[in-house]
Write a protein that holds these residues in place. Structure first.
Motif, PDB file in Angstrom:
ATOM      1  N   ALA A   4       1.228  -1.420  -0.216  1.00 28.06           N
ATOM      2  CA  ALA A   4      -0.003  -0.105   0.261  1.00 28.06           C
ATOM      3  C   ALA A   4       1.061   0.918   0.329  1.00 28.06           C
ATOM      4  O   ALA A   4       1.205   1.909  -0.227  1.00 28.06           O
ATOM      5  N   ARG A   5       2.410   0.890   0.642  1.00 30.88           N
ATOM      6  CA  ARG A   5       3.263   2.444   0.700  1.00 30.88           C
ATOM      7  C   ARG A   5       3.621   2.503  -0.368  1.00 30.88           C
ATOM      8  O   ARG A   5       3.794   3.376  -1.216  1.00 30.88           O
ATOM      9  N   LEU A   6       3.972   1.405  -0.764  1.00 25.03           N
ATOM     10  CA  LEU A   6       4.115   1.622  -1.764  1.00 25.03           C
ATOM     11  C   LEU A   6       3.688   2.597  -3.146  1.00 25.03           C
ATOM     12  O   LEU A   6       4.223   3.562  -4.189  1.00 25.03           O
ATOM     13  N   VAL A   7       2.641   2.049  -3.009  1.00 24.04           N
ATOM     14  CA  VAL A   7       1.342   3.271  -4.388  1.00 24.04           C
ATOM     15  C   VAL A   7       1.042   4.172  -4.091  1.00 24.04           C
ATOM     16  O   VAL A   7       0.823   5.080  -4.927  1.00 24.04           O
ATOM     17  N   SER A   8       0.917   4.493  -2.658  1.00 25.00           N
ATOM     18  CA  SER A   8       0.595   5.540  -2.003  1.00 25.00           C
ATOM     19  C   SER A   8       2.236   7.484  -2.257  1.00 25.00           C
ATOM     20  O   SER A   8       2.527   8.138  -2.657  1.00 25.00           O
ATOM     21  N   ASN A   9       3.359   6.251  -2.346  1.00 23.90           N
ATOM     22  CA  ASN A   9       4.558   6.779  -2.950  1.00 23.90           C
ATOM     23  C   ASN A   9       4.506   7.326  -3.975  1.00 23.90           C
ATOM     24  O   ASN A   9       5.077   8.440  -4.520  1.00 23.90           O
ATOM     25  N   GLU A  10       3.862   6.148  -4.849  1.00 24.56           N
ATOM     26  CA  GLU A  10       3.885   6.375  -6.202  1.00 24.56           C
ATOM     27  C   GLU A  10       3.214   7.785  -6.659  1.00 24.56           C
ATOM     28  O   GLU A  10       3.096   9.114  -7.415  1.00 24.56           O
ATOM     29  N   LEU A  11       1.748   7.671  -5.828  1.00 25.55           N
ATOM     30  CA  LEU A  11       1.024   9.168  -5.856  1.00 25.55           C
ATOM     31  C   LEU A  11       1.219  10.457  -5.216  1.00 25.55           C
ATOM     32  O   LEU A  11       0.778  11.153  -6.337  1.00 25.55           O
ATOM     33  N   GLU A  12       1.896   9.291  -4.921  1.00 27.53           N
ATOM     34  CA  GLU A  12       2.348  11.174  -4.329  1.00 27.53           C
ATOM     35  C   GLU A  12       3.270  11.896  -5.083  1.00 27.53           C
ATOM     36  O   GLU A  12       3.541  12.697  -5.284  1.00 27.53           O
ATOM     37  N   ARG A  13       4.467  11.282  -5.869  1.00 29.20           N
ATOM     38  CA  ARG A  13       5.545  11.524  -6.513  1.00 29.20           C
ATOM     39  C   ARG A  13       4.848  11.928  -8.406  1.00 29.20           C
ATOM     40  O   ARG A  13       5.206  13.332  -8.482  1.00 29.20           O
ATOM     41  N   GLU A  14       3.818  11.534  -8.204  1.00 31.93           N
ATOM     42  CA  GLU A  14       2.982  12.187  -9.729  1.00 31.93           C
ATOM     43  C   GLU A  14       2.501  13.687  -8.796  1.00 31.93           C
ATOM     44  O   GLU A  14       1.920  14.240 -10.155  1.00 31.93           O
ATOM     45  N   VAL A  32       3.803  15.381  -6.668  1.00 33.79           N
ATOM     46  CA  VAL A  32       4.247  16.628  -6.414  1.00 33.79           C
ATOM     47  C   VAL A  32       4.730  16.723  -8.158  1.00 33.79           C
ATOM     48  O   VAL A  32       4.849  18.767  -8.353  1.00 33.79           O
ATOM     49  N   ALA A  33       5.204  16.120  -9.186  1.00 36.97           N
ATOM     50  CA  ALA A  33       5.336  16.389 -10.417  1.00 36.97           C
ATOM     51  C   ALA A  33       3.706  17.437 -11.203  1.00 36.97           C
ATOM     52  O   ALA A  33       4.355  17.680 -12.206  1.00 36.97           O
ATOM     53  N   ASP A  34       3.055  17.172 -10.692  1.00 39.32           N
ATOM     54  CA  ASP A  34       1.605  18.379 -11.834  1.00 39.32           C
ATOM     55  C   ASP A  34       1.514  18.762 -10.594  1.00 39.32           C
ATOM     56  O   ASP A  34       1.931  20.175 -11.484  1.00 39.32           O
ATOM     57  N   MET A  35       1.504  19.339  -9.939  1.00 48.55           N
ATOM     58  CA  MET A  35       1.752  20.471  -8.835  1.00 48.55           C
ATOM     59  C   MET A  35       3.340  21.373  -9.728  1.00 48.55           C
ATOM     60  O   MET A  35       2.996  22.926  -9.697  1.00 48.55           O
ATOM     61  N   VAL A  36       4.387  20.402  -9.538  1.00 48.64           N
ATOM     62  CA  VAL A  36       5.545  21.822 -10.380  1.00 48.64           C
ATOM     63  C   VAL A  36       4.809  21.952 -11.645  1.00 48.64           C
ATOM     64  O   VAL A  36       5.676  23.353 -12.487  1.00 48.64           O
ATOM     65  N   GLU A  37       4.571  21.062 -12.332  1.00 42.49           N
ATOM     66  CA  GLU A  37       4.602  21.511 -13.830  1.00 42.49           C
ATOM     67  C   GLU A  37       3.227  22.849 -14.039  1.00 42.49           C
ATOM     68  O   GLU A  37       3.644  23.335 -14.248  1.00 42.49           O
ATOM     69  N   GLN A  38       2.199  22.903 -12.480  1.00 46.39           N
ATOM     70  CA  GLN A  38       1.194  23.423 -12.935  1.00 46.39           C
ATOM     71  C   GLN A  38       1.856  24.700 -12.187  1.00 46.39           C
ATOM     72  O   GLN A  38       1.653  25.858 -12.866  1.00 46.39           O
TER      73      GLN A  38
END
Length: 127
Positions: free
Chosen positions: A77-87, A89-95
């Motif tokens: 569950a943590r692996l998926v949560s970490n991946e979602l958090e990376r996505e 953050v990447a979306d926030m940086v792009e925005q």
């Protein structure tokens, strides 16, 4: 041969019999795959859920107090949560970049850069 027999015996005590675990796990996986949301999952989501299904099957078939099962569920569950958090953050940086430079068609920008480079490149015969 004796080492593997010992290992399998230990695993049966904590995980249950292979036959029972397989049966429970496949039933869980069939149910998940038949759900309306399954086709919307990414590979990371689907794999984590399938691994969690295996751990649930081991809990139900084997020793429910074997903490590794529960820790493994938490880990997947943590692996998926970490991946979602990376996505996220990447979306926030792009925005943030879009907000600071305004609306830009990145494909058009890339084409302009390529044309500019081509026109100033002395080895480019088309320029």
């Amino acid at each position: 041969m004796n080492d593997i027999s010992n290992l399998l015996g230990e695993r049966q005590n904590t995980h249950g019999t292979y036959s029972e675990v397989s049966s429970i796990c496949q039933a869980i996986k069939r149910t998940m795959r038949q759900s309306s949301g399954w086709d919307h999952l990414g590979n990371e989501h689907a794999e984590a859920l399938e691994m969690i299904a295996m751990k649930i099957a081991r809990i139900l078939s084997g020793n429910p107090n074997f903490s590794d099962h529960w820790e493994d569920i938490e880990g997947y569950a943590r692996l998926v949560s970490n991946e979602l958090e990376r996505e996220r953050v990447a979306d926030m940086v792009e925005q943030s970049i879009r907000d600071s430079i305004g609306p830009v068609d990145l494909d058009e920008e890339r084409e302009r850069d390529e044309q500019s480079t081509a026109s100033t490149d002395p080895t480019n015969r088309e320029a």
